[in-house]
Design a protein around this motif. Sequence first.
Motif, mmCIF file in Angstrom:
data_model
loop_
_atom_site.group_PDB
_atom_site.id
_atom_site.type_symbol
_atom_site.label_atom_id
_atom_site.label_comp_id
_atom_site.label_asym_id
_atom_site.label_seq_id
_atom_site.Cartn_x
_atom_site.Cartn_y
_atom_site.Cartn_z
ATOM 1 N N TYR A 76 0.903 -1.107 0.094
ATOM 2 C CA TYR A 76 -0.008 0.012 0.207
ATOM 3 C C TYR A 76 1.056 1.046 0.066
ATOM 4 O O TYR A 76 0.787 2.198 -0.886
ATOM 5 C CB TYR A 76 -0.830 0.026 1.094
ATOM 6 C CG TYR A 76 -1.931 1.295 1.476
ATOM 7 C CD1 TYR A 76 -3.088 1.209 0.550
ATOM 8 C CD2 TYR A 76 -1.495 2.232 1.973
ATOM 9 C CE1 TYR A 76 -3.769 2.318 0.583
ATOM 10 C CE2 TYR A 76 -2.196 3.390 2.022
ATOM 11 C CZ TYR A 76 -3.422 3.663 1.336
ATOM 12 O OH TYR A 76 -4.182 4.707 1.347
ATOM 13 N N ASN A 77 1.800 1.337 1.044
ATOM 14 C CA ASN A 77 2.565 2.619 1.072
ATOM 15 C C ASN A 77 3.491 2.891 -0.110
ATOM 16 O O ASN A 77 3.381 4.134 -0.481
ATOM 17 C CB ASN A 77 3.429 2.383 2.371
ATOM 18 C CG ASN A 77 2.658 2.746 3.314
ATOM 19 O OD1 ASN A 77 1.413 3.176 3.507
ATOM 20 N ND2 ASN A 77 3.060 2.040 4.645
ATOM 21 N N TYR B 290 0.846 3.964 -2.892
ATOM 22 C CA TYR B 290 0.097 5.111 -2.736
ATOM 23 C C TYR B 290 1.044 6.335 -2.685
ATOM 24 O O TYR B 290 0.693 7.420 -3.328
ATOM 25 C CB TYR B 290 -0.698 4.746 -1.435
ATOM 26 C CG TYR B 290 -1.665 5.999 -1.128
ATOM 27 C CD1 TYR B 290 -2.870 5.879 -1.560
ATOM 28 C CD2 TYR B 290 -1.129 7.251 -0.271
ATOM 29 C CE1 TYR B 290 -3.818 6.744 -1.191
ATOM 30 C CE2 TYR B 290 -2.214 8.059 -0.142
ATOM 31 C CZ TYR B 290 -3.398 8.048 -0.490
ATOM 32 O OH TYR B 290 -4.319 9.117 -0.042
ATOM 33 N N GLU C 162 -7.015 0.435 2.299
ATOM 34 C CA GLU C 162 -5.722 0.056 3.037
ATOM 35 C C GLU C 162 -6.066 -1.066 4.127
ATOM 36 O O GLU C 162 -6.834 -0.983 4.896
ATOM 37 C CB GLU C 162 -4.804 1.291 3.908
ATOM 38 C CG GLU C 162 -3.647 0.838 4.471
ATOM 39 C CD GLU C 162 -2.795 1.769 5.284
ATOM 40 O OE1 GLU C 162 -1.537 1.465 5.702
ATOM 41 O OE2 GLU C 162 -3.323 2.770 5.418
ATOM 42 N N LYS D 99 -0.870 -3.351 5.601
ATOM 43 C CA LYS D 99 0.012 -2.661 4.855
ATOM 44 C C LYS D 99 -0.096 -3.029 3.083
ATOM 45 O O LYS D 99 0.918 -3.024 2.600
ATOM 46 C CB LYS D 99 1.449 -3.360 5.287
ATOM 47 C CG LYS D 99 1.661 -3.141 6.691
ATOM 48 C CD LYS D 99 3.053 -3.435 7.070
ATOM 49 C CE LYS D 99 3.431 -3.026 8.475
ATOM 50 N NZ LYS D 99 4.426 -3.673 9.060
ATOM 51 N N TRP E 19 -3.092 -2.968 -0.262
ATOM 52 C CA TRP E 19 -4.295 -2.704 -0.765
ATOM 53 C C TRP E 19 -5.443 -3.584 -0.509
ATOM 54 O O TRP E 19 -5.043 -5.102 -0.720
ATOM 55 C CB TRP E 19 -4.295 -2.410 -2.264
ATOM 56 C CG TRP E 19 -3.832 -1.067 -2.705
ATOM 57 C CD1 TRP E 19 -2.335 -0.891 -3.189
ATOM 58 C CD2 TRP E 19 -4.492 0.117 -2.485
ATOM 59 N NE1 TRP E 19 -2.416 0.548 -3.313
ATOM 60 C CE2 TRP E 19 -3.537 0.972 -3.146
ATOM 61 C CE3 TRP E 19 -5.892 0.608 -2.403
ATOM 62 C CZ2 TRP E 19 -3.806 2.607 -2.841
ATOM 63 C CZ3 TRP E 19 -5.948 1.823 -2.314
ATOM 64 C CH2 TRP E 19 -5.043 2.853 -2.690
#
Length: 78
Positions: A45-46, A49, A67, A70, A72
């Motif tokens: 995710y991080n 994103y 989220e 950690k 999607w």
Amino acid sequence: MKQPELTESKANNLIKFIMGVEIIRRYDPDAEMAVNHGFIYVGDYNLSYSKMMELDKAKMKALGWVEGDKAWAFFVPG
């Protein structure tokens, strides 16, 4: 095949899932996936994103991606 509009109610979970995965893979081409308790988790995710264009962030939200752990996360009702 014509892609459905984000506001089109006929977009089913499979289409929303595939459209979200396509967006994620633009930013995280080596994304992995996992499944747990009705959620499908894809990518980091991080990582994705932080690189994602605002339009793609809005699309992900409209498609129902969030989220989770950690990654999607996409919920698939049983």
